[in-house]
Design an enzyme around this catalytic site. Structure first.
Site, PDB file in Angstrom:
ATOM      1  N   SER A  58       1.899  -9.648  -0.747  1.00 13.36           N
ATOM      2  CA  SER A  58       1.566  -8.223  -0.685  1.00 13.36           C
ATOM      3  C   SER A  58       1.768  -7.602   0.691  1.00 13.36           C
ATOM      4  CB  SER A  58       0.130  -8.005  -1.148  1.00 13.36           C
ATOM      5  OG  SER A  58      -0.754  -8.793  -0.385  1.00 13.36           O
ATOM      6  N   GLU A 112     -10.094   5.224   2.944  1.00 16.49           N
ATOM      7  CA  GLU A 112     -10.878   4.123   3.496  1.00 16.49           C
ATOM      8  C   GLU A 112      -9.904   3.004   3.806  1.00 16.49           C
ATOM      9  OE1 GLU A 112     -10.358   4.534   0.319  1.00 16.49           O
ATOM     10  OE2 GLU A 112      -9.590   2.551  -0.197  1.00 16.49           O
ATOM     11  N   LYS A 121       0.817  -1.215   0.000  1.00 16.39           N
ATOM     12  CA  LYS A 121       0.000   0.000   0.000  1.00 16.39           C
ATOM     13  C   LYS A 121       0.852   1.268   0.000  1.00 16.39           C
ATOM     14  CE  LYS A 121      -4.118  -1.995   0.189  1.00 16.39           C
ATOM     15  NZ  LYS A 121      -5.020  -1.944  -0.990  1.00 16.39           N
TER      16      LYS A 121
END
Lengths: 267, 403
Positions: free
Chosen positions: B387, B127, B105
């Site tokens: 990830s 969010e 991210k």
């Protein structure tokens, strides 16, 4: 389009609002959530009888991003009660409130049913207008065409952030009325009338003779009256739905709508 | 919306293929800008600012510098010797778990936070589901001196308490969302509602490859560094491209970033969804959260709640470019159950000494199953994007697994 004053034209959003405007009246459109409770059709009639010029029926959607807490709550309650586009339209088709009806809902419900079929179902149920706050101009080409060919008024929204060139396109393509979103924000009551409401109404009025109605944040008779110094009318939603959620008593609803009516008639 | 998709590369290598399939904000039938009128100018401005920034060497240099010296890029490509031997395949992991904040991210938020500053917006909202994007956004905001508000479903606030605390520590305000299912989709709704009211001063930093145009494009371009690096590293290592490239998909940001590096190669692309949020397998086309894509919904178009063990994949939709890649058959989408995920979570921890986040454990769960079913056969090469790391999930898994 039919012009004689038969039932069909009395209940046609575009014709009716234009007529009222021509008579010099300020326009009052009230929003109620469809299927909210077992007596929501009585509420519809009460609001019409108390002086609304047209009524928006909210068809509840699971993810209402333009709505604040009050309409969200009403939408969730209606969904919990089993309300669907079909159930709401079927109930509407069996009643005549004597005023034009428009639906306000979100595009996914239209997309799911199919644009043509959705428009057809609305018209069959006596609904002559539709407002889809998440279907902006750029994505609305086909929906506008469907409206043109079926006679359903596709109301478009303009926002305080809308730039001039785009504003022209919106007023050109909007039918029924032009919905001026009075402030940057979701639906809900506000203490003060936002300055942006008057500014946007005046920008829109300089481009069109279509009725310009301000909605979002119009919470009481005084605000309605104030914004109608510029606008042709108002849409009142959350302030009304809050009262519906608070009480089973239709009298409070009637009184509130009458208050708005009187305030607009004296403006 | 500007007229077309001038391709703007954040990476050394260009992919003509990815350039050609975005037209006027749409990937085939998917994508678009289904948002309230109030937000239209902001999305158009954002698109323009993004194109300008990507054409600006100074901006790209600043982003590269942060990715390198702050986020810890490039991340390594790890060959899993033990697991490969057990499975009879050659398995490589792209190690996004080793970035600062512990997941991919960070790649996206650094780019978007720089973009926000460039547009003169001093407040960012985000969010978050698992909290990884929220933590990343709060981190970038702290670094660049921006105010940050994170919307998080109340259910997720409960199951990701550690990340909530991290966000607060980083100076962000965390707003619990109680509406709807109180998970990721509702957090997106609430962020959109905030943005409608604050659009003039606020940038909405969307964390996945979803939302209205230009977000799916921006997030893909900022995440494609995963795939571009991985391809280069894999080629250096083997002189070839992998047979199969696998990534987990919620909204699909790590997957789209990974796929971007391999879409014009021979590699098969496989996205893995949570069984309870499998928008590709069980969803149908719909229009929600600003985009036309695939969503879990009922016959009337009411959006259904996704349910999975992993908060990060609890999303009933999928990014529009995935819907497109799936429809044209370039990528394939599979789903795995919570049980398979927990098994994969243990397997990777025990055999490789890497505790994965529950989200990429989905990707591994698919690989384990596919090897068992002989969908992946002996000797095949598999590259999987890991990830994020599993620290955030340990306390949740501790309650489930009896070790």
């Amino acid at each position: 389009m039919i012009t004689q004053p038969d039932k069909e034209s009395v209940n046609n959003l575009e014709i009716r609002l234009r007529e009222k405007k021509k008579e010099g009246k300020k326009l009052l459109v009230c929003y109620i959530t469809g299927g909210l409770n077992s007596h929501w059709l009585d509420t519809l009639h009460a609001v019409a009888d108390a002086g609304a010029d047209a009524i928006e029926i909210g068809i509840p959607f699971s993810d209402p991003v333009m709505d604040g807490p009050v309409i969200q709550k009403a939408s969730m309650e209606a969904l919990k009660n089993g309300a669907t586009p079909f159930s709401i339209l079927t109930q509407l088709s069996k009643t005549d409130a004597g005023v034009p009806l428009a639906v306000m809902t979100y595009y996914n419900l239209v997309y799911r049913m199919g644009e043509e079929r959705f428009a057809e179902q609305l018209l069959k149920s006596g609904v002559t207008g539709a407002i889809l706050p998440d279907l902006p101009l750029d994505e609305a080409d086909n929906w506008i065409k469907v409206g043109e060919s079926s006679g359903l008024a596709t109301v478009l929204l303009a926002a305080p952030t809308t730039r001039d060139q785009r504003l022209l396109d919106i007023v050109a393509k909007s039918r029924g009325f032009v919905y001026a979103v009075g402030l940057l924000g979701v639906t809900g009551e506000r203490e003060e009338l936002s300055e942006s409401a008057t500014v946007l109404a005046s920008r829109l009025k300089s481009h069109t003779d279509k009725p310009v109605l301000v909605g979002v944040g119009i919470s009481n008779p005084a605000q309605a009256k104030a914004v109608c110094q510029t606008a042709d009318g108002v849409v009142v939603g959350s302030a009304l739905v809050r009262r519906i959620l608070e009480s089973e008593n239709l009298l409070a609803i009637t009184e509130f709508v009458k208050g708005l009516r009187e305030s607009l008639d004296n403006s | 919306m500007t007229t077309d998709s001038d391709y703007l590369d954040t990476a050394p290598r260009k992919s003509q293929w990815m350039q050609s399939h975005l037209k006027e904000g749409k990937f085939g039938d998917f994508g678009g800008q289904f948002i309230p009128e109030s937000l239209i100018p902001a999305c158009n401005d954002l698109e323009k600012a993004f194109y300008d920034a990507m054409a600006d060497d100074a901006f790209k240099a600043e982003l590269d510098h942060l990715l390198h010296t702050y986020a810890g890029r490039p991340t390594p490509l790890t060959f899993c010797a033990n697991l490969s031997e057990q499975l009879g395949i050659r398995l490589f992991l792209k190690r996004e778990d080793l970035t600062h904040t512990g997941s991919h991210k960070i790649n996206n938020v650094l780019g978007q936070a720089l973009l926000a500053k460039r547009m003169g917006k001093n407040r960012v909202i985000a969010e978050t589901g698992a909290g990884q994007h929220g933590v990343a956004a709060a981190t970038a905001a702290a670094l660049l001196g921006l105010e940050c508000v994170v919307f998080m479903g109340n259910v997720d606030v409960g199951r990701q308490a550690l990340n909530v605390f991290r966000m607060k520590l980083l100076g962000a305000k965390v707003v619990p969302v109680y509406s709807g299912s109180a998970t990721l989709k509702d957090a997106v709704n609430e962020a959109l509602r905030d943005w409608v009211a604050t659009v003039e001063t606020t940038h909405y930093c969307i964390g996945s490859a979803m939302g209205p145009h230009p977000y799916p494009l921006i997030v893909r371009q900022l995440q494609r560094i995963i795939g571009d690096e991985a391809r280069e590293q894999y080629r250096e290592n083997t002189g070839d491209d992998p047979d199969i490239v696998v990534a987990c998909v919620g909204g699909g940001s790590n997957a789209i970033g990974t796929f971007a590096g391999f879409v014009d190669t021979k590699s098969q692309l496989v996205g893995v969804e949570a069984a309870g949020g499998a928008a590709m397998r069980n969803g149908i086309p719909g229009v929600v959260h600003g985009m036309r894509s695939r969503f879990l919904q009922d016959e009337y178009g009411q959006i259904m709640e996704a349910e999975s063990i992993s908060a990060g994949l609890d999303y009933p939709g999928i990014g529009p470019e995935h819907a497109y890649l799936g429809d044209i058959g370039r990528a394939r989408y599979e789903s795995v159950s919570d049980e398979e995920v927990l098994d994969a979570f243990r397997v990777l921890s025990k055999t490789e000494g890497i505790i994965p986040a529950l989200e990429p454990a989905h990707a591994l769960a698919y690989i384990l199953r596919a090897v068992k079913n002989k969908e992946i056969v002996e000797g095949q090469t598999v590259l999987m994007t890991l990830s994020g790391r599993g620290d955030k999930d340990v306390s949740q898994v501790m309650d489930i697994l009896d070790i």
